[in-house]
Design an enzyme around this catalytic site. Structure first.
Site, PDB file in Angstrom:
ATOM      1  N   GLY A   1       0.820  -1.207   0.000  1.00  0.00           N
ATOM      2  CA  GLY A   1       0.000   0.000   0.000  1.00  0.00           C
ATOM      3  C   GLY A   1       0.856   1.259   0.000  1.00  0.00           C
ATOM      4  N   SER A   2       1.964   1.208   0.707  1.00  0.00           N
ATOM      5  CA  SER A   2       2.845   2.378   0.775  1.00  0.00           C
ATOM      6  C   SER A   2       3.398   2.712  -0.605  1.00  0.00           C
ATOM      7  CB  SER A   2       4.006   2.124   1.740  1.00  0.00           C
ATOM      8  OG  SER A   2       3.530   1.883   3.041  1.00  0.00           O
TER       9      SER A   2
ATOM     10  N   GLN B   1      -7.693   1.087   4.378  1.00  0.00           N
ATOM     11  CA  GLN B   1      -8.543   0.648   5.502  1.00  0.00           C
ATOM     12  C   GLN B   1     -10.003   0.479   5.099  1.00  0.00           C
ATOM     13  OE1 GLN B   1      -7.721  -0.298   8.594  1.00  0.00           O
ATOM     14  NE2 GLN B   1      -5.548   0.184   8.410  1.00  0.00           N
TER      15      GLN B   1
ATOM     16  N   GLY C   1      -2.892  -5.660   0.405  1.00  0.00           N
ATOM     17  CA  GLY C   1      -3.352  -7.024   0.614  1.00  0.00           C
ATOM     18  C   GLY C   1      -3.472  -7.446   2.068  1.00  0.00           C
ATOM     19  N   HIS C   2      -2.458  -7.049   2.892  1.00  0.00           N
ATOM     20  CA  HIS C   2      -2.409  -7.657   4.224  1.00  0.00           C
ATOM     21  C   HIS C   2      -3.449  -7.100   5.197  1.00  0.00           C
ATOM     22  CE1 HIS C   2      -0.087  -4.678   6.762  1.00  0.00           C
ATOM     23  NE2 HIS C   2       0.198  -4.202   5.570  1.00  0.00           N
TER      24      HIS C   2
ATOM     25  N   THR D   1       9.442  -8.552 -11.708  1.00  0.00           N
ATOM     26  CA  THR D   1       8.750  -9.812 -11.992  1.00  0.00           C
ATOM     27  C   THR D   1       7.538  -9.945 -11.088  1.00  0.00           C
ATOM     28  OG1 THR D   1      10.849 -10.786 -12.626  1.00  0.00           O
ATOM     29  CG2 THR D   1       9.062 -12.329 -12.114  1.00  0.00           C
TER      30      THR D   1
ATOM     31  N   CYS E   1       3.050   2.092  13.497  1.00  0.00           N
ATOM     32  CA  CYS E   1       4.314   2.675  13.054  1.00  0.00           C
ATOM     33  C   CYS E   1       4.889   3.610  14.111  1.00  0.00           C
ATOM     34  CB  CYS E   1       4.110   3.461  11.774  1.00  0.00           C
ATOM     35  SG  CYS E   1       2.957   2.715  10.647  1.00  0.00           S
TER      36      CYS E   1
HETATM   37  C1  LIG Z   1      -1.512  -0.174   6.310  1.00  0.00           C
HETATM   38  C2  LIG Z   1      -1.780   1.112   5.631  1.00  0.00           C
HETATM   39  C3  LIG Z   1      -0.954   1.586   4.600  1.00  0.00           C
HETATM   40  C4  LIG Z   1       0.307   0.885   4.188  1.00  0.00           C
HETATM   41  O1  LIG Z   1       0.084  -0.327   3.539  1.00  0.00           O
HETATM   42  P1  LIG Z   1       1.315  -1.361   3.486  1.00  0.00           P
HETATM   43  O2  LIG Z   1       0.850  -2.423   2.550  1.00  0.00           O
HETATM   44  O3  LIG Z   1       1.514  -1.841   4.876  1.00  0.00           O
HETATM   45  O4  LIG Z   1       2.479  -0.594   2.954  1.00  0.00           O
HETATM   46  C5  LIG Z   1      -1.282   2.768   3.988  1.00  0.00           C
HETATM   47  N1  LIG Z   1      -2.365   3.458   4.356  1.00  0.00           N
HETATM   48  C6  LIG Z   1      -3.189   3.047   5.338  1.00  0.00           C
HETATM   49  C7  LIG Z   1      -4.379   3.846   5.687  1.00  0.00           C
HETATM   50  C8  LIG Z   1      -2.913   1.865   6.020  1.00  0.00           C
HETATM   51  O5  LIG Z   1      -3.718   1.473   7.005  1.00  0.00           O
END
Ligand SMILES: *Cc1c(COP(=O)(O)O)cnc(C)c1O
Length: 396
Positions: free
Chosen positions: A73-74, A182, A203-204, A240, A327
């Site tokens: 996500g980052s 979220q 994904g996580h 990849t 974090c």
């Molecule tokens: C967890 C989160 C991210 C980051 O996602 P990652 O896959 O852990 O890099 C970004 N924005 C929000 C709002 C999140 O909760």
């Protein structure tokens, strides 16, 4: 009640579901082809990647060609913001609008761009943790390149007026990105209907593995690459393809967006019981609007205690929870999100976030409500701050 193990930190990460794991497993061993290879093993991998892309697209109301897999996500946030910034800067637009309580993947990217000569306006949020769309309208200028506002906040769970913000951006012809990490799987999202130009997801947070994300980029918007290299993802994102993770994400998102309303109907009453139960303790407050929030999120400040000590004692009782964001825990700075809604430092320090899902049972709720008052009482009995508060002395 007997000691239980309760995972109430789904906003930090989630377990890979069995369904996702089973879909992924063959891709580590038998179906290990490189999706760029010409022979069948590779073509099959490519087909599975495209199938997953179609699932992601369907889940958020996009076209498959608008879906780009990233490493998290980052990365999606970084790519969206830096990409739009670079593209629009060529037209002389070097102003970005965001909010004060974004995830650090957005905030720190904006700060980086400030150092590169961009100007950033940080929109404040109300004491309920909500953005006023009119503040965005008023902040938009001739040279505004991008508005980036999160869909739902990761700490206090508040859901922002995304439709209104998107409509304003459209009217003003400014590109709109939302970090929906979220929100996906918890609220209905339809990027085309809602007029969202770019959207990040991960994904996580939805029972896929860590290290896979997506950036949706609306057709017609071309932004420069963040990761340069091979021609993967239609030349837009090199590297990849992580086929097992991509396949897993496809299954996870399909499952996450199924029955959103039914899931919410199960979780919300339990969440509300937890809120009401914890708020019975004196000197507590709910952070974030009670209704405009994710069904599984609750965030409560408990005065006279330290969040970290609370978490450790909850852990001893088998409860995984969070205080501030994952974090920032470990640092002494209170959460920027809690400060943004007007909490004093010492109140923000004593905050508790539970993020629950439908697997949390009624008995789990009872257990949490049994443990928390005991733990809070114990911590307060040892707290010099609490003692001063009770004597009516100033403790600041
Ligand atoms: C967890 C989160 C991210 C980051 O996602 P990652 O896959 O852990 O890099 C970004 N924005 C929000 C709002 C999140 O909760």
């Amino acid at each position: 009640m007997e000691k239980r193990f309760i995972y109430a930190d789904n906003a930090a990460t989630t377990a890979v579901s069995e369904e996702v794991l089973n879909a992924m497993l063959p891709h580590f061993t038998k179906a290990y082809g490189n999706a760029s290879s010409i022979y069948k093993l590779g073509r099959d991998a490519q087909k599975d990647v495209e199938e997953a892309r179609a699932k992601v697209a369907k889940a958020i109301g996009a076209d498959p060609v608008e879906i780009f897999f990233t490493s998290c996500g980052s990365e999606a946030d970084n790519w969206a913001i830096k990409g739009v910034a670079e593209r629009e800067a060529k037209k002389g637009k070097k102003h970005i609008i965001t909010s004060v309580f974004e995830h650090h993947a957005v905030l720190h990217t904006c700060e980086y761009l400030e150092k590169k000569g961009f100007e950033v306006t940080y929109i404040p949020v109300s004491d309920k943790g909500l953005i006023d769309p009119e503040d965005i309208r008023n902040a938009i200028r001739e040279d505004t390149a991008l508005v980036t506002i999160m869909y739902a906040n990761n700490e206090i769970g508040t859901i922002q007026p995304i439709d209104e913000i998107a409509a304003i951006c459209k009217e003003k012809k400014v590109i709109f990105h939302t970090d929906a990490v979220q929100a996906v799987g918890h609220v209905e999202i339809d990027v085309h209907k809602q007029g969202i130009d770019l959207l990040s997801l991960s994904g996580h947070k939805i029972h896929a593995q860590k290290g896979i994300g997506v950036l949706y980029i609306r057709k017609g918007i071309v932004i420069p690459n963040l990761i340069h290299g091979g021609g993967q993802e239609r030349n837009r994102r090199a590297g990849t393809e992580n086929v097992p993770a991509i396949v897993g994400l496809g299954v996870a998102i399909e499952s996450a967006v199924k029955n959103i309303a039914e899931k919410a109907a199960v979780i919300t009453p339990r969440r509300n019981r937890l809120i009401d139960g914890i708020l019975k303790l004196p000197y507590t407050r709910l952070n974030g609007d009670r209704d405009k929030r994710l069904p599984g999120n609750l965030n409560i400040s408990i005065e006279g205690i330290e969040g970290e000590s609370l978490l450790l004692m909850l852990d001893q009782n088998g409860i995984c929870a969070s205080s501030g964001s994952a974090c920032t825990s470990g640092s002494l700075d209170p959460s920027h999100v809690l400060l943004s809604i007007g909490l004093k430092h010492e109140v923000a320090h004593g905050s508790l976030r539970l993020s629950i899902e439908e697997d949390l049972t009624d008995d789990d709720v009872e257990y949490i409500l049994e443990v928390i008052p005991k733990v809070v009482e114990r911590l307060r009995s040892m707290s010099p701050v609490w003692e001063k508060m009770m004597k009516g002395e100033s403790y600041q």
